[in-house]
Design a protein around this motif. Structure first.
Motif, PDB file in Angstrom:
ATOM      1  N   VAL A  18       0.844  -1.202   0.000  1.00 13.60           N
ATOM      2  CA  VAL A  18       0.000   0.000   0.000  1.00 13.60           C
ATOM      3  C   VAL A  18       0.879   1.252   0.000  1.00 13.60           C
ATOM      4  O   VAL A  18       0.613   2.206  -0.733  1.00 13.60           O
ATOM      5  CB  VAL A  18      -0.943  -0.006   1.222  1.00 13.60           C
ATOM      6  N   LEU A  19       1.914   1.240   0.820  1.00 13.74           N
ATOM      7  CA  LEU A  19       2.830   2.379   0.868  1.00 13.74           C
ATOM      8  C   LEU A  19       3.462   2.626  -0.494  1.00 13.74           C
ATOM      9  O   LEU A  19       3.514   3.772  -0.975  1.00 13.74           O
ATOM     10  CB  LEU A  19       3.924   2.121   1.916  1.00 13.74           C
ATOM     11  N   ALA A  20       3.929   1.563  -1.143  1.00 15.40           N
ATOM     12  CA  ALA A  20       4.585   1.711  -2.441  1.00 15.40           C
ATOM     13  C   ALA A  20       3.620   2.244  -3.491  1.00 15.40           C
ATOM     14  O   ALA A  20       3.977   3.112  -4.298  1.00 15.40           O
ATOM     15  CB  ALA A  20       5.171   0.373  -2.891  1.00 15.40           C
ATOM     16  N   ARG A  21       2.385   1.757  -3.484  1.00 18.38           N
ATOM     17  CA  ARG A  21       1.415   2.182  -4.497  1.00 18.38           C
ATOM     18  C   ARG A  21       1.006   3.640  -4.298  1.00 18.38           C
ATOM     19  O   ARG A  21       0.874   4.394  -5.272  1.00 18.38           O
ATOM     20  CB  ARG A  21       0.201   1.251  -4.484  1.00 18.38           C
ATOM     21  N   LEU A  22       0.818   4.052  -3.061  1.00 18.03           N
ATOM     22  CA  LEU A  22       0.471   5.450  -2.807  1.00 18.03           C
ATOM     23  C   LEU A  22       1.650   6.363  -3.112  1.00 18.03           C
ATOM     24  O   LEU A  22       1.483   7.449  -3.688  1.00 18.03           O
ATOM     25  CB  LEU A  22       0.024   5.630  -1.357  1.00 18.03           C
ATOM     26  N   ARG A  23       2.842   5.933  -2.733  1.00 18.92           N
ATOM     27  CA  ARG A  23       4.039   6.726  -3.024  1.00 18.92           C
ATOM     28  C   ARG A  23       4.213   6.899  -4.528  1.00 18.92           C
ATOM     29  O   ARG A  23       4.467   8.015  -5.009  1.00 18.92           O
ATOM     30  CB  ARG A  23       5.265   6.036  -2.428  1.00 18.92           C
ATOM     31  N   ASP A  24       4.054   5.825  -5.290  1.00 22.39           N
ATOM     32  CA  ASP A  24       4.205   5.911  -6.738  1.00 22.39           C
ATOM     33  C   ASP A  24       3.137   6.816  -7.356  1.00 22.39           C
ATOM     34  O   ASP A  24       3.412   7.552  -8.312  1.00 22.39           O
ATOM     35  CB  ASP A  24       4.130   4.518  -7.361  1.00 22.39           C
ATOM     36  N   ALA A  25       1.920   6.756  -6.803  1.00 23.18           N
ATOM     37  CA  ALA A  25       0.839   7.589  -7.334  1.00 23.18           C
ATOM     38  C   ALA A  25       1.110   9.067  -7.102  1.00 23.18           C
ATOM     39  O   ALA A  25       0.733   9.919  -7.916  1.00 23.18           O
ATOM     40  CB  ALA A  25      -0.498   7.193  -6.701  1.00 23.18           C
ATOM     41  N   ILE A  26       1.795   9.390  -6.005  1.00 29.24           N
ATOM     42  CA  ILE A  26       2.159  10.787  -5.738  1.00 29.24           C
ATOM     43  C   ILE A  26       3.305  11.214  -6.641  1.00 29.24           C
ATOM     44  O   ILE A  26       3.294  12.303  -7.227  1.00 29.24           O
ATOM     45  CB  ILE A  26       2.533  10.962  -4.252  1.00 29.24           C
ATOM     46  N   VAL A  27       4.294  10.349  -6.785  1.00 29.79           N
ATOM     47  CA  VAL A  27       5.459  10.685  -7.601  1.00 29.79           C
ATOM     48  C   VAL A  27       5.079  10.865  -9.063  1.00 29.79           C
ATOM     49  O   VAL A  27       5.564  11.791  -9.733  1.00 29.79           O
ATOM     50  CB  VAL A  27       6.557   9.598  -7.455  1.00 29.79           C
ATOM     51  N   ASP A  28       4.196   9.993  -9.598  1.00 28.75           N
ATOM     52  CA  ASP A  28       3.870  10.093 -11.025  1.00 28.75           C
ATOM     53  C   ASP A  28       2.742  11.084 -11.317  1.00 28.75           C
ATOM     54  O   ASP A  28       2.359  11.273 -12.466  1.00 28.75           O
ATOM     55  CB  ASP A  28       3.548   8.720 -11.620  1.00 28.75           C
ATOM     56  N   GLY A  29       2.193  11.703 -10.265  1.00 26.74           N
ATOM     57  CA  GLY A  29       1.195  12.732 -10.478  1.00 26.74           C
ATOM     58  C   GLY A  29      -0.232  12.243 -10.513  1.00 26.74           C
ATOM     59  O   GLY A  29      -1.157  13.046 -10.691  1.00 26.74           O
ATOM     60  N   THR A  30      -0.445  10.926 -10.347  1.00 24.82           N
ATOM     61  CA  THR A  30      -1.811  10.416 -10.289  1.00 24.82           C
ATOM     62  C   THR A  30      -2.574  11.104  -9.155  1.00 24.82           C
ATOM     63  O   THR A  30      -3.742  11.487  -9.305  1.00 24.82           O
ATOM     64  CB  THR A  30      -1.814   8.894 -10.068  1.00 24.82           C
ATOM     65  N   LEU A  31      -1.903  11.241  -8.017  1.00 23.85           N
ATOM     66  CA  LEU A  31      -2.422  12.028  -6.903  1.00 23.85           C
ATOM     67  C   LEU A  31      -1.697  13.373  -6.928  1.00 23.85           C
ATOM     68  O   LEU A  31      -0.498  13.439  -6.688  1.00 23.85           O
ATOM     69  CB  LEU A  31      -2.199  11.304  -5.577  1.00 23.85           C
TER      70      LEU A  31
END
Length: 232
Positions: A18-31
């Motif tokens: 979960v941490l990795a998926r949320l972190r990636d979503a922030i880094v790639d701009g999804t969030l």
């Protein structure tokens, strides 16, 4: 009652995923920056309970990727000059340590892996493939981090490097990362020559020169750096 036969996912692995998926979503701009993060919505999106989401948000807040106001809202932290500067100091030092400790352990296979990643990086740059360039750049630097065998280095980088990856995305998207190919080649040459001091200096310099031309400062304005701003 008998122990159920169905296996449950290990709690630690679920939390880390979960941490990795949320972190990636922030880094790639999804969030996006300043987007409100509701644990119920995130849990539904990821197909998990609220507990690992809350744990992940706390970890992301410690890394500077999430901003939480007690009793109010949790939002994606904006990318600002202060957060990049603070992360740079830590990440640059960790990569310098990793490359210094890795050099005595590097094999021909390690060097080939670095060359392959740099070739993919250069190709992605030519094609304007931001995601491909970021992935190849991460593979390139990960070789020394893995070879150094220092678990503490990996842990610190996992926490603070995503802040810089967000800044990198701005530079890759603006096609300003091409000079990094030559810098990667220079680092490979220093590693092949077993020049630990030279490689460590170059690794630290590479991460320290990353800048973001249009990030807001902590006073709410914007900053434009005069540094070279080479993407790692």
């Amino acid at each position: 009652m008998p122990v159920p036969t169905d296996s449950l996912p290990p709690r630690g692995l679920l939390r880390d995923d979960v941490l990795a998926r949320l972190r990636d979503a922030i880094v790639d701009g999804t969030l996006a920056p300043d987007e409100q993060l509701r644990d119920t919505e995130l849990a539904a999106w990821l197909g998990v309970s609220r507990t690992p989401v809350r744990e992940a948000l706390l970890e992301l807040a410690r890394a500077g990727l999430v901003r939480a106001t007690p009793g109010r809202s949790t939002v994606v932290a904006p990318l600002d000059r202060a957060s990049v500067r603070d992360a740079q100091a830590v990440v640059a030092a960790m990569h310098a340590l990793a490359i210094r400790d890795a050099i005595p352990r590097l094999t021909a296979e390690h060097l080939d892996a670095m060359r392959s990643a740099n070739a993919d990086f250069a190709d992605a740059q030519r094609r304007g493939d931001v995601d491909g360039a970021l992935a190849a750049d991460e593979r390139f630097h990960a070789v020394a981090v893995a070879a150094c065998g220092n678990a503490a280095v990996r842990t610190v980088l996992a926490q603070y490097e995503p802040v810089l990856r967000r800044a990198e995305r701005l530079r890759f998207a603006s096609h300003e990362g091409a000079a990094s190919v030559a810098r990667h080649e220079q680092l490979i040459a220093l590693c092949a020559a077993a020049d630990a001091d030279g490689a460590a200096r170059l690794a630290e310099q590479t991460w320290q020169t990353l800048t973001i031309d249009s990030a807001p400062d902590t006073a709410g304005g914007t900053t434009r750096s005069t540094d070279e701003g080479i993407t790692p």
